[in-house]
Write an enzyme that holds these catalytic residues in place. Sequence first.
Site, short mmCIF file in Angstrom:
data_model
loop_
_atom_site.label_atom_id
_atom_site.label_comp_id
_atom_site.label_asym_id
_atom_site.label_seq_id
_atom_site.Cartn_x
_atom_site.Cartn_y
_atom_site.Cartn_z
N LEU A 46 0.86 -1.18 0.00
CA LEU A 46 0.00 0.00 0.00
C LEU A 46 0.89 1.23 0.00
O LEU A 46 1.90 1.26 0.70
CB LEU A 46 -0.89 0.03 1.25
CG LEU A 46 -2.10 -0.90 1.29
CD1 LEU A 46 -2.68 -0.93 2.70
CD2 LEU A 46 -3.16 -0.47 0.29
N ASP A 47 0.52 2.26 -0.76
CA ASP A 47 1.27 3.51 -0.73
C ASP A 47 1.26 4.08 0.69
O ASP A 47 0.31 3.84 1.46
CB ASP A 47 0.65 4.54 -1.68
CG ASP A 47 0.87 4.18 -3.14
OD1 ASP A 47 1.87 3.50 -3.44
OD2 ASP A 47 0.04 4.59 -3.98
#
Length: 250
Positions: A46-47
Amino acid sequence: MATRKRGQLIDGVLLLDKSDGMSSNHALQRARRTLDARKAGHTGTLDPFATGLLVCCFGRATKISATMLEADKAYEATLQFGQETDSGDLTGNVVSQAPADFAGVTLEALEAVLPAFRGPITQVPPMYSALKRDGKPLYEYARQGIELEREARHLVIHDLQVQDFTPQSARLFVRCSKGTYIRTLAQDIGRALGCFAHLTALRRTELGPFHIDDAYTLDGLQAMEDPMSALLAIESLPTEILPKKLQSEG
């Protein structure tokens, strides 16, 4: 010379609710230290600005990683209308924007463009991604102001619905196949509306058979008297995500 503590041999899966501002690897390593586990990995990055479900695998459970990378995912994505950024999200620089008199979009206009993004579609991966060209991630080229040709990818948006709406922003539910960039989806929706758009929030709620409702925050995990009780045992995992070798190990 002190001996480095290696941690315990622990097998199992932890469903972690990652907070914003933290890399996926940082979240994984904090969970690993909390459990004092020797071997750990996760099944999809996930960013840092994104939150939500991070499936952390320990010991023999790391063998499900390849299977989980193929799994469908679901997200809640918040779009802001009127501006497009180079990264596709709120961390980037504005590169295009609607006229100064832009008053927002209508729900009818948004609902009218969404059908084009449901089902099988093609998507050009963003420059701000970990995809590699000549051994170097695309984001490294992007940071140097270099834009390279990228081949469009085939993917599937299984579900795309409006959850919340104002003329300036919308929160969408997205269920999609592997390889989907929600930042690019937001960008493409903004272009279809003719006003530009970028992500201001992203939350992953599902990954394969796992759901955010069953996940623990890092703070919650660290506050537990027995953090090990948060682990899902290998034998309790759905058979369809277990590679044959892991099934035979029982």
